[in-house]
Design an enzyme around this catalytic site. Structure first.
Site, PDB file in Angstrom:
ATOM      1  N   ASP A   1       0.861  -1.188   0.000  1.00  0.00           N
ATOM      2  CA  ASP A   1       0.000   0.000   0.000  1.00  0.00           C
ATOM      3  C   ASP A   1       0.892   1.232   0.000  1.00  0.00           C
ATOM      4  OD1 ASP A   1      -2.968   1.019   0.669  1.00  0.00           O
ATOM      5  OD2 ASP A   1      -1.522   2.253   1.760  1.00  0.00           O
TER       6      ASP A   1
ATOM      7  N   ASP B   1      -2.734   8.865 -11.407  1.00  0.00           N
ATOM      8  CA  ASP B   1      -2.842   7.707 -12.300  1.00  0.00           C
ATOM      9  C   ASP B   1      -1.509   7.410 -12.968  1.00  0.00           C
ATOM     10  OD1 ASP B   1      -5.481   7.536 -11.627  1.00  0.00           O
ATOM     11  OD2 ASP B   1      -6.230   8.488 -13.463  1.00  0.00           O
TER      12      ASP B   1
ATOM     13  N   HIS C   1      -5.423  14.205 -10.062  1.00  0.00           N
ATOM     14  CA  HIS C   1      -5.683  12.770 -10.213  1.00  0.00           C
ATOM     15  C   HIS C   1      -5.001  12.188 -11.447  1.00  0.00           C
ATOM     16  CE1 HIS C   1      -8.531  12.214  -6.910  1.00  0.00           C
ATOM     17  NE2 HIS C   1      -8.992  13.439  -7.185  1.00  0.00           N
TER      18      HIS C   1
ATOM     19  N   ASP D   1      -4.562   2.479  -4.411  1.00  0.00           N
ATOM     20  CA  ASP D   1      -3.091   2.482  -4.410  1.00  0.00           C
ATOM     21  C   ASP D   1      -2.545   1.199  -3.792  1.00  0.00           C
ATOM     22  OD1 ASP D   1      -3.980   3.010  -1.875  1.00  0.00           O
ATOM     23  OD2 ASP D   1      -2.486   4.544  -1.426  1.00  0.00           O
TER      24      ASP D   1
ATOM     25  N   ASN E   1      -2.204  13.108  -5.227  1.00  0.00           N
ATOM     26  CA  ASN E   1      -3.428  13.554  -5.912  1.00  0.00           C
ATOM     27  C   ASN E   1      -3.745  15.008  -5.577  1.00  0.00           C
ATOM     28  OD1 ASN E   1      -4.108  11.236  -7.365  1.00  0.00           O
ATOM     29  ND2 ASN E   1      -5.167  10.322  -5.619  1.00  0.00           N
TER      30      ASN E   1
END
Length: 776
Positions: free
Chosen positions: A390, A407, A403, A433, A398
């Site tokens: 994680d 990505d 965003h 994530d 972000n």
């Protein structure tokens, strides 16, 4: 409001109400016509009976056309009135001819009758055009793909050639006063026969391209069938008179009685199949299968009769027959080639769908579903390491860069990790994530595994011109961490627990799972303490399932909610998974079923009830008996209950699960495959499990690219339709999404657009949202 909508609003009730009586009346009249054709009481009586039946059926068409058409609007009105006028002209011509010939058929029609007859093809063809145009485009999505234009054109040509052969066998009607237009002039008779040929060929071509999902298709097929029957019967009368077969002329004339009956039925508004049981009509399209060969088969039978009765075929008929047979053969070759191309496209679409179902759209990595399958395979030999990764503080990326940059970073992390795992290992993006890694053959070297992966992420990542350093918390699990039987879901949960334990220690850590690091689940304890009752803080909410396009409420899905004693709202995924792990899954599902039936029955809602059950309940005889007792206790019809198979735990034995579903079906209970396109549900489950409903997961399409989304939904829905499943699209939140799933052929939907999960009391006053007027 469209023309169709206006017509249905004014006449749908009358037309549908009177449809069945007309059908029964038509059957009775047809039976009387067949009895009359036997001429049991002599030829004179049969001729009078035939005249009465023709007049009565023609009058029925006129009445239907005027009464039903007057209640319509636009083209839906005018094609009915126009054909009613054509039939009235036909009746007038019949009366004039009968008056002049006394019904013998030996006298040509008087001039007014001949003129009336010559107008009939033009009136009929105009009515057909108006009917077709009243429903908009006859070709729906994929219509030309299923029926190529060349094939449809050949079907019309074959029908026309077959009719031409029939006309030629009857001497083009020039020697008969029994077939229209009865002028006694060869040129006029030939022109009328060719006009009939054009009408027959045209209606067959339109019937082949008329998509089953388009409006008024049933009306058109009935009208076209009636026209073809009347034209063919008219030519058959000429044929039997040309061969002096007096005994067959009454049988040949049946089409002039049955044809108007069929056209009268076409005048009525046909009731859609979906109105009867709330399910879409996905039956095989027999009309397209049979129509191309009806004329060919009829000519073959007529040839057999002609030759067996000792008559020879004329050179013209023989010459025309050769191209007809050639055209039928060519049509089959083209149709088979088109079918092959369609099969190849379907195979490629299914292959692409299978890939999308098992892979993450953003990174291209395997998703949670494929990872769970690989993990199940690895657990057979047990020599592996499971790593749960994680990214720490990913939200800051972000917030700082947007965003799109987030990505981009996720794709870069996936690509980096890919280079640090072996060819036999599996790297997957689980969600958000979070990544999971299945490393084969290193179960005793956990520290080395963690160090290698941490080194992979130490170098910074370029993101939109900046350098971003990534830290990650990892949880590592051996397959024998518990020392007892485990499932892939157990291992993933243990890895997740270890990862969060590492975050509490300060992030950028790697923690190996130990049983003591697990946190005791509170909900299973509350469930046990309830001793068969409902735990404190537990309740159900309901989300509507609606029928498209009108948004009519047809079902509610019961959703479990729980607020812990400390006031914290616990996610359903959390307490459901915890219940399964503690062996309390059956108790939870039984409690939800009992509570849902109690509340829906008390609210008086006459809709289907959807209840989620875990996959382990399939094959559990006690749960099957509990379902039966619950339904009996609350006096709920079994057909109203839909058990949705959830994806918290994979179905281990599909054969046993299929047998259990079959037993539930025998009770009348339907079963749905939930979250198709996510979780453990797959194409294999579709094939192996005898479910009746498939619910498409909200993540099946991104709704970012309408063309791709429509193609994906259409592929899945067409596949489900072929297998006989009802499809419900989940996660519908906008009218644009409604338009997409409707265009793909989906008739049922669920999502926030139609209502958020709420209490059963509020759903008792449910009102459908306004779906017309565009999309947002």
């Amino acid at each position: 409001m469209t023309e169709r909508g206006a017509g249905q609003g004014r006449s749908g009730l009358v037309a549908i109400t009177h449809y069945r009586p007309w059908l029964y009346l038509s059957a009775v009249v047809t039976a009387l016509a067949m009895i009359n054709a036997l001429a049991l009481w002599g030829v004179d009586v049969a001729e009078r009976g035939e005249a009465v039946l023709r007049s009565a059926t023609g009058l029925g068409v006129v009445i239907c056309g005027i009464v039903v058409g007057w209640q319509m609007s636009g083209k839906a009105r005018w094609w009915r009135l126009l054909y009613a006028a054509a039939t009235a002209l036909w009746l007038l011509g019949q009366v004039l001819w009968w008056t002049d010939s006394a019904g013998t058929g030996d006298v040509v029609a008087v001039a007014p009758a001949a003129v009336v007859y010559l107008l009939l093809p033009a009136f009929a063809l105009t009515a057909v055009v108006l009917l077709v145009r009243s429903g908009g485009s006859v070709i729906g999505p994929g219509g030309l793909l299923r029926t190529p234009p060349v094939t449809s054109l050949l079907d019309g040509v074959v029908a026309g050639v077959a009719f031409l052969i029939l006309v030629a066998l009857g001497g083009f009607g020039t020697g008969s006063g029994g077939s229209l237009p009865r002028t006694g002039q060869p040129g006029v008779e030939l022109a009328f026969a060719l006009a009939e040929l054009v009408v027959v060929a045209a209606v067959v071509v339109v019937a082949m391209v008329y998509d089953p999902d388009r409006p008024y298709r049933t009306n058109y097929l009935l009208l076209a069938g009636g026209l073809v029957m009347m034209a063919s019967s008219d030519r058959l009368i000429a044929y039997v008179r040309s061969v002096d077969s007096e005994g067959g002329r009454f049988w040949a004339g049946l089409g002039l009685i049955v044809g108007p009956l069929t056209i009268a039925l076409a005048m009525l508004e046909q009731k859609p199949r979906t109105a009867e049981d709330g399910r879409p009509n996905w039956e095989f399209d027999w009309a397209r299968l049979v129509l191309p060969f009806v004329g060919f088969l009829g000519v073959a039978m007529l040839f057999a009769y002609h030759v067996v009765s000792g008559r020879s075929l004329s050179p013209l008929v023989a010459c025309v027959t050769v191209p007809m047979v050639s055209l039928v053969a060519l049509r089959q070759v083209i149709a088979m080639r088109a079918q092959r191309l369609l099969t190849e496209r379907l195979y490629r679409a299914q292959s692409g769908l299978a890939y999308q179902v098992h892979h993450d759209a953003l990174t291209g990595l395997p998703n949670r579903l494929l990872f769970a399958l690989r993990l199940d395979e690895a657990m057979v030999h047990g020599n592996f390491v499971l790593v749960f990764v994680d990214l720490d503080d990913f939200k800051e990326v972000n917030d700082r860069f947007g965003h799109a940059a987030g990505d981009e970073l996720l794709r870069a992390v996936g690509e980096r990790l890919r280079h640090y795992v072996g060819e036999k290992d599996t790297l997957a993006r689980i969600g958000g994530d979070e990544f999971a890694i299945l490393i084969e053959g290193e179960s005793e070297q956990l520290d080395a595994v963690a160090d290698r992966l941490q080194r992979a992420l130490r170098n910074p990542f370029p993101v939109q011109g900046s350098s971003v350093r990534v830290r990650a918390s990892m949880g590592l699990v051996r397959p024998d961490a518990y020392g007892g039987p485990q499932t892939s879901d157990d291992l993933l949960r243990q890895a997740d627990i270890s990862m969060y334990a590492g975050k509490r220690l300060g992030k950028d850590t790697a923690v190996v799972y130990q049983p003591l690091t697990g946190v005791r689940a509170d909900f299973p304890t509350a469930l046990r303490n309830a001793q068969g009752g409902v735990p404190a803080g537990f309740h159900l909410v309901y989300q509507p399932v609606v029928q498209l396009p009108e948004g009519k409420l047809v079902a509610v899905e019961a959703l479990a909610r729980w607020n812990a004693p400390n006031g914290m709202h616990v996610s359903p995924d959390t307490f459901v998974v915890a219940s399964e792990a503690a062996g309390m899954g059956a108790v939870l599902d039984g409690m939800v079923l009992e509570l849902a039936c109690t509340e829906v029955a008390a609210a008086g809602l006459d809709v289907d009830i959807h209840v989620n059950v875990g996959a382990p309940r399939l094959g559990n005889a006690d749960f099957e008996r509990r379902v039966q007792r619950t339904l009996q206790r609350h006096a709920i019809e079994p057909s109203r209950l839909v058990l949705e198979i959830t994806e918290t735990v994979p179905i281990v034995d599909l054969a046993d699960a299929a047998a259990q579903i079959a037993r539930l079906n025998a009770l009348g209970v339907r079963v749905a495959l939930d979250d198709f396109g996510a979780g453990y549900n797959s194409l294999t489950s579709l094939h192996a499990l005898p479910v009746q409903i498939v619910k498409l997961h909200r993540t099946l399409a991104s709704f970012a690219d309408p063309v791709r989304d429509l193609a994906l939904y259409r592929s899945v829905i067409d596949l489900c339709a072929e297998l006989g499943f009802v499809v419900i699209a989940e996660g519908i939140e906008s009218r644009a999404q409604v338009d997409t799933v409707q265009a793909a052929g989906c008739h049922f939907a669920q999502g926030h657009l139609f209502g958020r999960p709420t209490s059963i009391t509020e759903l008792s006053h449910y009102r459908a949202p306004e779906l017309a007027g565009g999309s947002n």
